[in-house]
Write an enzyme that holds these catalytic residues in place. Structure first.
Site, PDB file in Angstrom:
ATOM      1  N   TYR A 157      16.564  33.896  -5.468  1.00  0.00           N
ATOM      2  CA  TYR A 157      16.936  34.547  -6.724  1.00  0.00           C
ATOM      3  C   TYR A 157      17.288  36.023  -6.540  1.00  0.00           C
ATOM      4  O   TYR A 157      18.110  36.568  -7.270  1.00  0.00           O
ATOM      5  CB  TYR A 157      15.806  34.401  -7.740  1.00  0.00           C
ATOM      6  CG  TYR A 157      15.743  33.038  -8.404  1.00  0.00           C
ATOM      7  CD1 TYR A 157      16.860  32.499  -9.031  1.00  0.00           C
ATOM      8  CD2 TYR A 157      14.562  32.291  -8.421  1.00  0.00           C
ATOM      9  CE1 TYR A 157      16.816  31.259  -9.651  1.00  0.00           C
ATOM     10  CE2 TYR A 157      14.505  31.046  -9.043  1.00  0.00           C
ATOM     11  CZ  TYR A 157      15.631  30.535  -9.653  1.00  0.00           C
ATOM     12  OH  TYR A 157      15.590  29.310 -10.273  1.00  0.00           O
ATOM     13  N   PHE A 215      12.792  42.265   4.160  1.00  0.00           N
ATOM     14  CA  PHE A 215      12.049  42.337   5.421  1.00  0.00           C
ATOM     15  C   PHE A 215      12.471  41.137   6.251  1.00  0.00           C
ATOM     16  O   PHE A 215      11.912  40.055   6.119  1.00  0.00           O
ATOM     17  CB  PHE A 215      10.549  42.299   5.134  1.00  0.00           C
ATOM     18  CG  PHE A 215       9.686  42.919   6.210  1.00  0.00           C
ATOM     19  CD1 PHE A 215      10.237  43.513   7.338  1.00  0.00           C
ATOM     20  CD2 PHE A 215       8.301  42.915   6.076  1.00  0.00           C
ATOM     21  CE1 PHE A 215       9.436  44.091   8.315  1.00  0.00           C
ATOM     22  CE2 PHE A 215       7.482  43.491   7.050  1.00  0.00           C
ATOM     23  CZ  PHE A 215       8.049  44.078   8.166  1.00  0.00           C
ATOM     24  N   LEU A 220      10.068  39.435  -4.964  1.00  0.00           N
ATOM     25  CA  LEU A 220       9.376  39.291  -3.681  1.00  0.00           C
ATOM     26  C   LEU A 220       8.495  38.050  -3.660  1.00  0.00           C
ATOM     27  O   LEU A 220       7.827  37.745  -4.648  1.00  0.00           O
ATOM     28  CB  LEU A 220       8.480  40.506  -3.408  1.00  0.00           C
ATOM     29  CG  LEU A 220       9.138  41.825  -3.021  1.00  0.00           C
ATOM     30  CD1 LEU A 220       8.056  42.845  -2.680  1.00  0.00           C
ATOM     31  CD2 LEU A 220      10.079  41.664  -1.847  1.00  0.00           C
ATOM     32  N   TYR A 277       7.892  31.440 -12.080  1.00  0.00           N
ATOM     33  CA  TYR A 277       8.068  30.028 -12.419  1.00  0.00           C
ATOM     34  C   TYR A 277       6.843  29.596 -13.208  1.00  0.00           C
ATOM     35  O   TYR A 277       5.714  29.800 -12.762  1.00  0.00           O
ATOM     36  CB  TYR A 277       8.233  29.167 -11.156  1.00  0.00           C
ATOM     37  CG  TYR A 277       8.302  27.692 -11.472  1.00  0.00           C
ATOM     38  CD1 TYR A 277       9.422  27.168 -12.114  1.00  0.00           C
ATOM     39  CD2 TYR A 277       7.244  26.840 -11.181  1.00  0.00           C
ATOM     40  CE1 TYR A 277       9.487  25.826 -12.443  1.00  0.00           C
ATOM     41  CE2 TYR A 277       7.301  25.491 -11.504  1.00  0.00           C
ATOM     42  CZ  TYR A 277       8.425  24.993 -12.140  1.00  0.00           C
ATOM     43  OH  TYR A 277       8.483  23.667 -12.478  1.00  0.00           O
ATOM     44  N   TYR A 311       0.078  25.075  -9.450  1.00  0.00           N
ATOM     45  CA  TYR A 311       0.973  26.213  -9.663  1.00  0.00           C
ATOM     46  C   TYR A 311       0.584  26.986 -10.922  1.00  0.00           C
ATOM     47  O   TYR A 311      -0.143  27.966 -10.858  1.00  0.00           O
ATOM     48  CB  TYR A 311       2.446  25.764  -9.695  1.00  0.00           C
ATOM     49  CG  TYR A 311       3.365  26.874  -9.283  1.00  0.00           C
ATOM     50  CD1 TYR A 311       3.809  26.995  -7.976  1.00  0.00           C
ATOM     51  CD2 TYR A 311       3.762  27.855 -10.195  1.00  0.00           C
ATOM     52  CE1 TYR A 311       4.620  28.047  -7.580  1.00  0.00           C
ATOM     53  CE2 TYR A 311       4.567  28.909  -9.808  1.00  0.00           C
ATOM     54  CZ  TYR A 311       4.993  29.000  -8.496  1.00  0.00           C
ATOM     55  OH  TYR A 311       5.783  30.038  -8.099  1.00  0.00           O
ATOM     56  N   VAL A 323      13.481  25.712  -7.964  1.00  0.00           N
ATOM     57  CA  VAL A 323      14.597  25.513  -7.042  1.00  0.00           C
ATOM     58  C   VAL A 323      14.043  25.399  -5.629  1.00  0.00           C
ATOM     59  O   VAL A 323      12.904  25.778  -5.365  1.00  0.00           O
ATOM     60  CB  VAL A 323      15.627  26.675  -7.094  1.00  0.00           C
ATOM     61  CG1 VAL A 323      16.437  26.635  -8.374  1.00  0.00           C
ATOM     62  CG2 VAL A 323      14.943  28.020  -6.920  1.00  0.00           C
TER      63      VAL A 323
END
Length: 396
Positions: free
Chosen positions: A53, A74, A139, A225, A235, A273
């Site tokens: 994203y 990074f 991140l 998400y 999650y 995704v």
């Protein structure tokens, strides 16, 4: 060298430079073909700019709105004998395309959690942009070093309260099995919040604000998400969910801190995704494979670039954004429709090892996974001898 995918568990340990460039160019072409919002960003900082994203946000800013971008990431550079990371090649391809279009794109490779990288970013903004009017925070990391104390925090993917045993698609063995995950203890919950919560987003915005490089009306978004019942145990209602709740806290704090600039901070709820991050989360490969089957049949599935192009148009730069009850931008509304979730749940309950290909679209899941690393892209000759050594222009 001839570069073929090296897959170990849920990760691919190499990447294809030509394939990554082709994948980035596909996303650029998609954005160029869309009708963009009438207003948009001019100077953009993307923290976590090299994959998923974050990369899609950078592409949309540059090729949808001609915006200057500064990307923070990074990534592992290539050597003569080893490929670089996919994010390295993605960024090289993006910057090459931006250079050809005559649009500013500068890059900083380093630990975004550190004070040093924040200072470098501020220096670059002052020198080349003056101020930024959009800050994208995207991140994903398993660890974070506290820039003040040096303490290393670690994130975990665990349920809260009680252990969970659930159906799982084992991508290594290509079988449906069960995965059991122990409940997190308090230290693991806090560690996950410290890594994946809103603390660093807040540190970035405070540093930018104190340096005077935030524009009047600055907007900032952090991506999350939320999901629904199927993914909640590991999650949404688990350690990572607690960390994501902390993003809401940070958004409130950032809004207060940027009030004098009429700033706006919003958490953004996006689709599930296939990313390097999501492939590591138990249950997500099965959930996403089932979701692909349903949403691709409906013609409603959106990958990273479609989600972000629409996010800019429908929410960030819209006079009538779609918000949830927590004030987050809702870009995941198609995935979370009851009819979609019911059909995904039906597949989840029915699928076994023998019916993976019949009931789910695991083939598409695996194709998307390979594409993350530049493999399986139409038109790329994977038997050709290619150099792994690709440079990123405008890199500090």
């Amino acid at each position: 060298m001839v570069i073929k995918p090296k897959i170990r568990g849920f990760i691919c340990t190499n990447a294809h430079p030509v394939g990554c460039e082709a994948h980035v160019n596909e996303q650029i072409a998609y954005v160029k073909a869309q009708t963009s919002a009438t207003s948009g960003p001019k100077n953009v900082l993307v923290i976590g700019a090299s994959t998923g994203y974050g990369l899609a946000s950078r592409i949309t800013s540059t090729f949808g709105h001609d915006a200057k971008t500064l990307g923070i990431f990074f990534e592992k550079p290539p050597t003569e004998k080893k490929t670089g990371s996919a994010g390295w090649y993605n960024t090289a391809a993006f910057v090459k395309a931006a250079d050809e279009a005559g649009i500013y794109a500068k890059n900083i490779n380093g630990d975004a959690f550190s004070h040093e990288i924040k200072a470098k970013a501020i220096e670059a903004i002052k020198a080349d942009m003056g101020t930024v009017d959009l800050v994208v925070y995207s991140l994903a990391s398993p660890r974070r070093t506290d820039p003040d104390t040096g303490e290393v925090y670690s994130s975990t993917l665990k349920p809260i309260g009680q252990s969970v045993t659930t159906k799982n698609l084992n991508t290594s063995k290509r079988v449906i099995d069960e995965v059991s995950v122990e409940a997190a203890n308090d230290a693991e919950i806090q560690g996950t919040i410290d890594v994946m919560g809103g603390a660093d987003w807040e540190l970035w915005m405070n540093a930018l604000g104190e340096a005077g490089v935030l524009a009047e009306g600055v907007k900032t978004v952090a991506y999350t998400y939320i999901g629904k019942e199927l993914t909640w145990p590991i999650y949404g209602k688990a350690t990572i969910g607690k960390a994501k709740e902390d993003l809401d806290r940070a958004a409130t704090a950032i809004n207060a801190a940027t009030a004098d600039l009429n700033g706006q901070a919003r958490v953004t709820s996006l689709n599930a995704v296939v990313t390097q991050a999501s492939s590591a989360i138990p249950i997500m490969p099965l959930y996403i494979s089932a979701m692909f089957k349903v949403m691709k049949a409906d013609g409603t599935y959106e990958g990273c670039i479609e989600q972000i192009a629409n996010l800019f148009k429908e929410n960030i730069y819209s006079d009538s954004p779609r918000l949830d009850e927590e004030g987050r931008f809702r870009q995941n509304y198609k995935e979370l429709e009851d009819s979609v979730q019911k059909r995904v749940t039906d597949i989840w309950n029915s699928v076994d090892t023998d019916t993976i290909d019949e009931l789910t679209d695991y083939v598409a899941y695996h194709q998307e996974f390979l594409k993350l690393f530049g493999f399986g892209i139409d038109g790329v000759d994977y038997d050709a001898d290619v150099s792994p050594e690709v440079a990123i222009n405008n890199l500090t």
